[in-house]
Each structure stands twice: as C-alpha cells, then as structure tokens.
Write a protein that holds these residues in place. Structure first.
Motif, PDB file in Angstrom:
ATOM      1  N   ILE A 144     122.238  24.998  42.383  1.00 54.94           N
ATOM      2  CA  ILE A 144     123.238  24.329  43.233  1.00 54.94           C
ATOM      3  C   ILE A 144     122.884  24.458  44.715  1.00 54.94           C
ATOM      4  O   ILE A 144     123.545  23.870  45.563  1.00 54.94           O
ATOM      5  CB  ILE A 144     124.662  24.852  42.962  1.00 54.94           C
ATOM      6  N   LYS A 149     130.704  25.988  42.985  1.00 50.02           N
ATOM      7  CA  LYS A 149     131.253  25.095  41.969  1.00 50.02           C
ATOM      8  C   LYS A 149     132.352  25.881  41.269  1.00 50.02           C
ATOM      9  O   LYS A 149     132.095  26.950  40.715  1.00 50.02           O
ATOM     10  CB  LYS A 149     130.192  24.676  40.952  1.00 50.02           C
ATOM     11  N   ASP A 158     133.698  20.733  43.120  1.00 49.58           N
ATOM     12  CA  ASP A 158     132.263  20.870  43.401  1.00 49.58           C
ATOM     13  C   ASP A 158     132.006  20.788  44.902  1.00 49.58           C
ATOM     14  O   ASP A 158     132.051  19.730  45.503  1.00 49.58           O
ATOM     15  CB  ASP A 158     131.496  19.765  42.669  1.00 49.58           C
ATOM     16  N   SER A 160     129.148  22.223  46.151  1.00 51.64           N
ATOM     17  CA  SER A 160     127.775  22.727  46.212  1.00 51.64           C
ATOM     18  C   SER A 160     126.907  21.841  47.098  1.00 51.64           C
ATOM     19  O   SER A 160     127.154  20.640  47.250  1.00 51.64           O
ATOM     20  CB  SER A 160     127.165  22.781  44.809  1.00 51.64           C
ATOM     21  N   GLU A 162     123.917  21.048  46.382  1.00 49.42           N
ATOM     22  CA  GLU A 162     123.230  20.149  45.452  1.00 49.42           C
ATOM     23  C   GLU A 162     123.960  18.822  45.341  1.00 49.42           C
ATOM     24  O   GLU A 162     123.361  17.746  45.451  1.00 49.42           O
ATOM     25  CB  GLU A 162     123.145  20.803  44.070  1.00 49.42           C
ATOM     26  N   THR A 163     125.280  18.888  45.130  1.00 53.56           N
ATOM     27  CA  THR A 163     126.067  17.668  44.979  1.00 53.56           C
ATOM     28  C   THR A 163     126.164  16.894  46.288  1.00 53.56           C
ATOM     29  O   THR A 163     126.130  15.665  46.302  1.00 53.56           O
ATOM     30  CB  THR A 163     127.481  18.015  44.464  1.00 53.56           C
ATOM     31  N   LYS A 164     126.260  17.634  47.396  1.00 50.84           N
ATOM     32  CA  LYS A 164     126.331  16.965  48.702  1.00 50.84           C
ATOM     33  C   LYS A 164     125.042  16.193  48.990  1.00 50.84           C
ATOM     34  O   LYS A 164     125.065  15.132  49.620  1.00 50.84           O
ATOM     35  CB  LYS A 164     126.593  17.986  49.808  1.00 50.84           C
ATOM     36  N   LYS A 166     123.203  14.891  46.663  1.00 51.26           N
ATOM     37  CA  LYS A 166     123.109  13.795  45.688  1.00 51.26           C
ATOM     38  C   LYS A 166     124.039  12.638  46.036  1.00 51.26           C
ATOM     39  O   LYS A 166     123.836  11.513  45.574  1.00 51.26           O
ATOM     40  CB  LYS A 166     123.450  14.309  44.284  1.00 51.26           C
ATOM     41  N   ASN A 167     125.070  12.935  46.809  1.00 47.20           N
ATOM     42  CA  ASN A 167     126.067  11.909  47.147  1.00 47.20           C
ATOM     43  C   ASN A 167     126.127  11.739  48.659  1.00 47.20           C
ATOM     44  O   ASN A 167     126.625  12.614  49.374  1.00 47.20           O
ATOM     45  CB  ASN A 167     127.448  12.313  46.608  1.00 47.20           C
TER      46      ASN A 167
END
Length: 204
Positions: A144, A149, A158, A160, A162-164, A166-167
């Motif tokens: 992450i 998370k 979420d 993280s 990682e997600t930031k 990805k989006n």
C-alpha cells in the motif's frame, strides 16, 4: 458445525468467567498454527488416530499453558474428528465473543507498525466515528506504500498511497498535459480536467 462448536466453547468460557483468558488463548493458538505449519499438518493428518490427536492437543495445551476449558474444548473437537475445522472454529469464537461484548473488530493495513501513541489516537478516532468499542487487528502490507486501509464488516476506508496513485483527478485549472507526464505509473482511473485542450504523446 463450526458455529455449534464455537458457541459451546464460548458459553463454557463465560460460564466459568474465563472468557477474557480464553480470548487470549485463542489468539495464541492462531499465532502458533500460523507460525508452525508442521503443527497444523500434524493436527489435520489423516494418519493420526484419536489418541494421537488428543496427545497433540495436550502437548499444545502444556506449551501454551491453556486453561481447562480450552483444553476440554479442543479434546471435544478432536473426539468428533473436527480438527480440520479448528482454524474456522477459532475465528468464529472470536466473532461471537466480539458480538456478545458489542465490540467491533477492525482490520487496519499499514506499511510499518504504528507507535503506541498512534495506536491510541487511531482507536479513539474509530470509536468516536463508529460509536462502538473497537478491537484493531493490524496487518503489515508493504504494497500500500503508505497511509492506511481500514476495513470492518463490509466497509472499507482506503487512505493508502497506493490507491491515491491509482486514482488521479486532474483539476479544471489544468489545460494541457505534457509528454510522458504520467507514463509508467500505477494509474487505473483518471478524471480529466474539463478545460483540457491538449496532451503530449505517451502522457499516460
């Protein structure tokens, strides 16, 4: 089957006022099985007869200094040839315990362990937000990259890195994107600026 054994074990624990001790014992058993794959294989081996399984449970009990209520429950499970479900029974016991005590079990994924102060602050924030006592299970997950998370029941928060990554949302103040601006990245979703007029080659 799983719920029946877990319920009987839980009721015996409360009846003897040893529920908190048994909770700690169950955590110890779960950790022992996770660390020692040979022990788990020995427990579920079809080559082990009833007597060998009982001896294995007694050895585990001695090693972990388990209470009589836990040892007797383990023996009962072995007696009825249900040790292959032991991991599920242990997890069901914890679930039923938390429900009975009105405690919400929350899983928190982090890259590194939180400090004692961070743990206390997070617990306070979660209990204020969820209006319940919470039990936090920390999971170290380096993928992450950073942040947290948080999951409970069917919900996921979420935050993280990682997600930031990805989006991505491109603000409306941006009118152009340069060459290779977002090349070789983790992006899975992009919301483009409404005022975007151009972007270079291999921008994504």
């Amino acid at each position: 089957i799983i719920t029946s054994y877990a319920t009987a074990w839980l009721e015996a624990s409360f009846s003897l006022k040893k529920e908190d001790k048994v909770l700690n014992e169950i955590d110890l058993i779960i950790k022992s099985l996770e660390k020692d794959s040979l022990l788990w294989e020995k427990i579920i081996s079809p080559n082990n007869d009833f007597e060998k399984q009982i001896l294995t449970m007694e050895a585990l009990s001695t090693k972990l200094k388990l209470s009589d209520v836990t040892l007797n429950s383990l023996k009962l499970i072995a007696e009825n040839s249900r040790l292959k479900y032991l991991n599920l029974i242990l997890k069901e016991w914890k679930k039923l315990y938390y429900e009975k005590m009105s405690i919400l079990e929350v899983n928190v994924e982090t890259v590194i362990p939180l400090s004692t102060l961070q743990d206390k602050k997070l617990k306070k924030v979660l209990e204020t937000k969820l209006k319940k006592d919470v039990k936090i299970n920390y999971i170290i997950n380096e993928t992450i990259l950073g942040g947290l998370k948080v999951s409970y029941d069917t919900f996921l928060i979420d935050d993280s890195i990682e997600t930031k990554l990805k989006n991505i949302v491109i603000p409306n103040s941006v009118t152009s994107i340069g060459t290779d601006a977002f090349r070789d990245n983790l992006i899975e979703y992009v919301k483009l600026s409404e005022k975007l007029t151009s972007f270079g080659s291999n921008a994504f």
